[in-house]
Design a protein around this motif. Structure first.
Motif, PDB file in Angstrom:
ATOM      1  N   THR A   1       0.823  -1.213   0.000  1.00  0.00           N
ATOM      2  CA  THR A   1       0.000   0.000   0.000  1.00  0.00           C
ATOM      3  C   THR A   1       0.861   1.270   0.000  1.00  0.00           C
ATOM      4  O   THR A   1       0.659   2.149  -0.841  1.00  0.00           O
ATOM      5  CB  THR A   1      -0.970  -0.001   1.195  1.00  0.00           C
ATOM      6  OG1 THR A   1      -1.885  -1.090   1.051  1.00  0.00           O
ATOM      7  CG2 THR A   1      -1.765   1.298   1.250  1.00  0.00           C
TER       8      THR A   1
ATOM      9  N   GLY B   1       2.418   1.602  -3.383  1.00  0.00           N
ATOM     10  CA  GLY B   1       1.479   2.167  -4.344  1.00  0.00           C
ATOM     11  C   GLY B   1       1.299   3.665  -4.137  1.00  0.00           C
ATOM     12  O   GLY B   1       1.154   4.424  -5.100  1.00  0.00           O
TER      13      GLY B   1
ATOM     14  N   PHE C   1      -9.292   4.472  -8.346  1.00  0.00           N
ATOM     15  CA  PHE C   1      -8.279   3.596  -7.747  1.00  0.00           C
ATOM     16  C   PHE C   1      -8.810   2.967  -6.458  1.00  0.00           C
ATOM     17  O   PHE C   1      -8.591   1.775  -6.202  1.00  0.00           O
ATOM     18  CB  PHE C   1      -7.003   4.375  -7.445  1.00  0.00           C
ATOM     19  CG  PHE C   1      -6.230   4.779  -8.663  1.00  0.00           C
ATOM     20  CD1 PHE C   1      -5.604   3.835  -9.455  1.00  0.00           C
ATOM     21  CD2 PHE C   1      -6.121   6.118  -9.029  1.00  0.00           C
ATOM     22  CE1 PHE C   1      -4.876   4.195 -10.579  1.00  0.00           C
ATOM     23  CE2 PHE C   1      -5.406   6.496 -10.149  1.00  0.00           C
ATOM     24  CZ  PHE C   1      -4.788   5.531 -10.930  1.00  0.00           C
TER      25      PHE C   1
ATOM     26  N   SER D   1     -11.648   0.344  -7.506  1.00  0.00           N
ATOM     27  CA  SER D   1     -11.094  -0.848  -8.154  1.00  0.00           C
ATOM     28  C   SER D   1     -10.215  -1.640  -7.186  1.00  0.00           C
ATOM     29  O   SER D   1     -10.251  -2.876  -7.166  1.00  0.00           O
ATOM     30  CB  SER D   1     -10.300  -0.457  -9.397  1.00  0.00           C
ATOM     31  OG  SER D   1      -9.264   0.458  -9.075  1.00  0.00           O
ATOM     32  N   GLY D   2      -9.423  -0.934  -6.374  1.00  0.00           N
ATOM     33  CA  GLY D   2      -8.581  -1.624  -5.393  1.00  0.00           C
ATOM     34  C   GLY D   2      -9.404  -2.392  -4.379  1.00  0.00           C
ATOM     35  O   GLY D   2      -9.071  -3.525  -4.010  1.00  0.00           O
TER      36      GLY D   2
ATOM     37  N   ALA E   1      -9.452  -6.479  -3.904  1.00  0.00           N
ATOM     38  CA  ALA E   1      -9.101  -7.059  -2.604  1.00  0.00           C
ATOM     39  C   ALA E   1     -10.257  -7.856  -2.016  1.00  0.00           C
ATOM     40  O   ALA E   1     -10.061  -8.949  -1.463  1.00  0.00           O
ATOM     41  CB  ALA E   1      -8.670  -5.958  -1.641  1.00  0.00           C
TER      42      ALA E   1
ATOM     43  N   GLY F   1      -4.691  -5.649  -5.140  1.00  0.00           N
ATOM     44  CA  GLY F   1      -5.710  -4.749  -4.620  1.00  0.00           C
ATOM     45  C   GLY F   1      -5.148  -3.729  -3.654  1.00  0.00           C
ATOM     46  O   GLY F   1      -5.501  -2.548  -3.697  1.00  0.00           O
ATOM     47  N   ARG F   2      -4.244  -4.165  -2.794  1.00  0.00           N
ATOM     48  CA  ARG F   2      -3.600  -3.258  -1.847  1.00  0.00           C
ATOM     49  C   ARG F   2      -2.760  -2.210  -2.586  1.00  0.00           C
ATOM     50  O   ARG F   2      -2.752  -1.036  -2.220  1.00  0.00           O
ATOM     51  CB  ARG F   2      -2.707  -4.049  -0.889  1.00  0.00           C
ATOM     52  CG  ARG F   2      -3.432  -5.026   0.016  1.00  0.00           C
ATOM     53  CD  ARG F   2      -3.881  -4.397   1.291  1.00  0.00           C
ATOM     54  NE  ARG F   2      -2.766  -3.815   2.030  1.00  0.00           N
ATOM     55  CZ  ARG F   2      -2.920  -3.076   3.139  1.00  0.00           C
ATOM     56  NH1 ARG F   2      -4.132  -2.829   3.592  1.00  0.00           N
ATOM     57  NH2 ARG F   2      -1.885  -2.600   3.776  1.00  0.00           N
TER      58      ARG F   2
ATOM     59  N   VAL G   1      -3.129  -1.098  -5.731  1.00  0.00           N
ATOM     60  CA  VAL G   1      -3.994  -0.166  -6.464  1.00  0.00           C
ATOM     61  C   VAL G   1      -4.611   0.851  -5.498  1.00  0.00           C
ATOM     62  O   VAL G   1      -4.666   2.054  -5.788  1.00  0.00           O
ATOM     63  CB  VAL G   1      -5.086  -0.937  -7.227  1.00  0.00           C
ATOM     64  CG1 VAL G   1      -6.092   0.044  -7.846  1.00  0.00           C
ATOM     65  CG2 VAL G   1      -4.464  -1.803  -8.314  1.00  0.00           C
ATOM     66  N   SER G   2      -5.071   0.376  -4.340  1.00  0.00           N
ATOM     67  CA  SER G   2      -5.605   1.299  -3.337  1.00  0.00           C
ATOM     68  C   SER G   2      -4.533   2.267  -2.851  1.00  0.00           C
ATOM     69  O   SER G   2      -4.811   3.442  -2.589  1.00  0.00           O
ATOM     70  CB  SER G   2      -6.168   0.519  -2.148  1.00  0.00           C
ATOM     71  OG  SER G   2      -7.252  -0.294  -2.529  1.00  0.00           O
TER      72      SER G   2
END
Length: 317
Positions: free
Chosen positions: A13, A16, A43, A46-47, A51, A63-64, A66-67
Motif C-alpha cells: 500500500t 502504491g 483507484f 477498483s482496489g 481485494a 488490490g492493496r 492499487v488502493s
C-alpha cells in the motif's frame, strides 16, 4: 500467511502511494484539483473490489497496491487543494484537517474491523472502502475548484467567483490581484532554464538550496522511519505478543490487544486536534520538535517494554 509475506502485502500500500505521488502533481495541474480527486476514486473502488474478491495472496496484493496509488494521489492533491482554498491565517488549522480525517478513518476502520475480522466478513471490510469512495465522488460535485488552478488556466472570472464564495462578506479583490501577480511571475520564470536535481544537490545554483532540500527530505523520511506507521499497522499483533495472548484468547473478540489498539487511535485523534489548535500559535518548528521528542521517548519505551516483557509499558508507549 507467514510474517514476511504479511509484511509484503501490508507494504504494497505505501509502495502504491509512492507510485501515485509521482504523477499526482502533473495530473492535478492538467485536470484540476477537484476533477483529479474525482478520477482518483477509481483507484479506491477498483482496489477495494480486487481485494474484497481476492482468492489468492497475489490478488490481495494487487488490490492493496492499487488502493495505495489512490492514497498517494489523494495525499498530494488534498494538501494542495487545502492550501489553495484557505486563507494564510487559517492554513495551518485547515491543513491539519487532512491528517485529522486520516486518523478518523483509521480509528473507524479499527472499530469496524473488530466485528469483521473473521472470514468471510473481512471481504465486507474491504467493500466498505469502495462505498465510501463512491459517496466521496458524489460529494465532490458540491465543492468549488481551486481558485489558483482556475486562474492558472486563464479562467479569471471563475476564480473570482470561487473566492467570493469561499470568502463570504470579504473583499477578495486584493487576494485575486496577489494571486494573478504570483502566477504571472511564475510564467515569466518558466522561460528561465531550471536547474537539474544534481545541480540543486551539489549547490550549483544561484541560491544554495541544499539546506532547505535536505531539511525537507530529513523531515519527511524521519516521519516514516520514526516507527509510527509500523505501530499503527502492527499494533494488535505487537500487543497480543506483549500480553502473551493464547490462540484461544485471540479468538474471543474483542481482545485486550484490539481494545488497546482503539485507544492508540483515540490518542492519535486527540494529538492531531491539539496540534491543529496550537500550530498557528506556537509555530511549526516547536510542534515538530515536541512531537519528535515524544516519538523518540515512546519508541524507547516500546523497546524497553518488549525487552523486559512488560506489556503495560508497551501499551502505554
Amino acid at each position: 500467511m507467514s510474517s514476511t509475506l504479511w509484511g509484503l502485502v501490508v507494504g504494497l500500500t505505501p509502495l502504491g502511494a509512492w507510485a501515485g505521488s509521482m504523477f499526482s502533481g502533473i495530473a492535478a495541474d492538467k485536470f484540476g484539483r477537484k476533477h483529479m480527486l474525482m478520477y482518483n476514486n477509481a483507484f479506491f473502488v477498483s482496489g477495494a473490489i480486487i481485494a474484497s474478491t481476492s482468492t489468492s495472496v497475489a490478488q490481495l496484493s494487487v488490490g492493496r497496491f492499487v488502493s495505495g496509488i489512490g492514497c498517494g494521489v489523494a495525499a498530494n492533491v488534498v494538501s494542495t487543494y487545502c492550501s489553495e482554498v484557505s486563507t494564510i491565517r487559517s492554513r495551518g488549522f485547515l491543513g491539519g484537517f487532512q491528517q485529522l480525517m486520516i486518523l478518523v478513518g483509521v480509528f473507524l476502520s479499527q472499530v469496524v474491523s473488530i466485528g469483521l475480522s473473521k472470514a468471510p466478513l473481512w471481504r465486507v471490510l474491504f467493500s466498505i472502502s469502495a462505498a465510501i469512495a463512491i459517496v466521496q465522488t458524489l460529494l465532490l460535485f458540491f465543492i468549488p475548484e481551486s481558485p489558483k488552478y482556475l486562474a492558472s488556466t486563464n479562467q479569471i472570472d471563475k476564480a473570482e467567483a470561487v473566492l467570493v464564495r469561499l470568502r463570504k462578506d470579504m473583499d477578495t479583490a486584493l487576494e485575486l490581484d496577489d494571486l494573478l501577480t504570483v502566477l504571472e511571475y511564475s510564467r515569466q520564470t518558466d522561460y528561465v532554464p531550471q536547474p537539474t536535481m544534481w545541480q540543486v544537490l551539489a549547490g550549483k545554483t544561484e541560491i544554495d538550496l541544499r539546506h532547505l532540500v535536505f531539511s525537507v527530505l530529513f523531515l519527511m523520511l524521519s516521519q516514516q522511519w520514526a516507527g509510527g506507521k509500523g505501530v499503527m499497522f502492527y499494533s494488535t499483533e505487537i500487543l497480543s505478543d506483549s500480553f502473551h495472548l493464547s490462540d484461544e484468547e485471540i479468538k474471543h473478540i474483542p481482545t485486550i490487544a484490539q481494545l488497546l489498539t482503539l485507544g492508540i487511535g483515540a490518542v492519535g485523534l486527540f494529538s492531531v486536534i491539539l496540534g491543529m489548535c496550537i500550530l498557528d500559535k506556537v509555530g511549526r518548528r516547536t510542534v515538530l520538535m515536541v512531537s519528535s521528542l515524544a516519538t523518540a521517548i515512546s519508541s524507547a519505551l516500546i523497546v524497553i517494554g518488549s525487552k523486559v516483557d512488560i506489556g503495560p509499558v508497551v501499551a502505554a508507549a
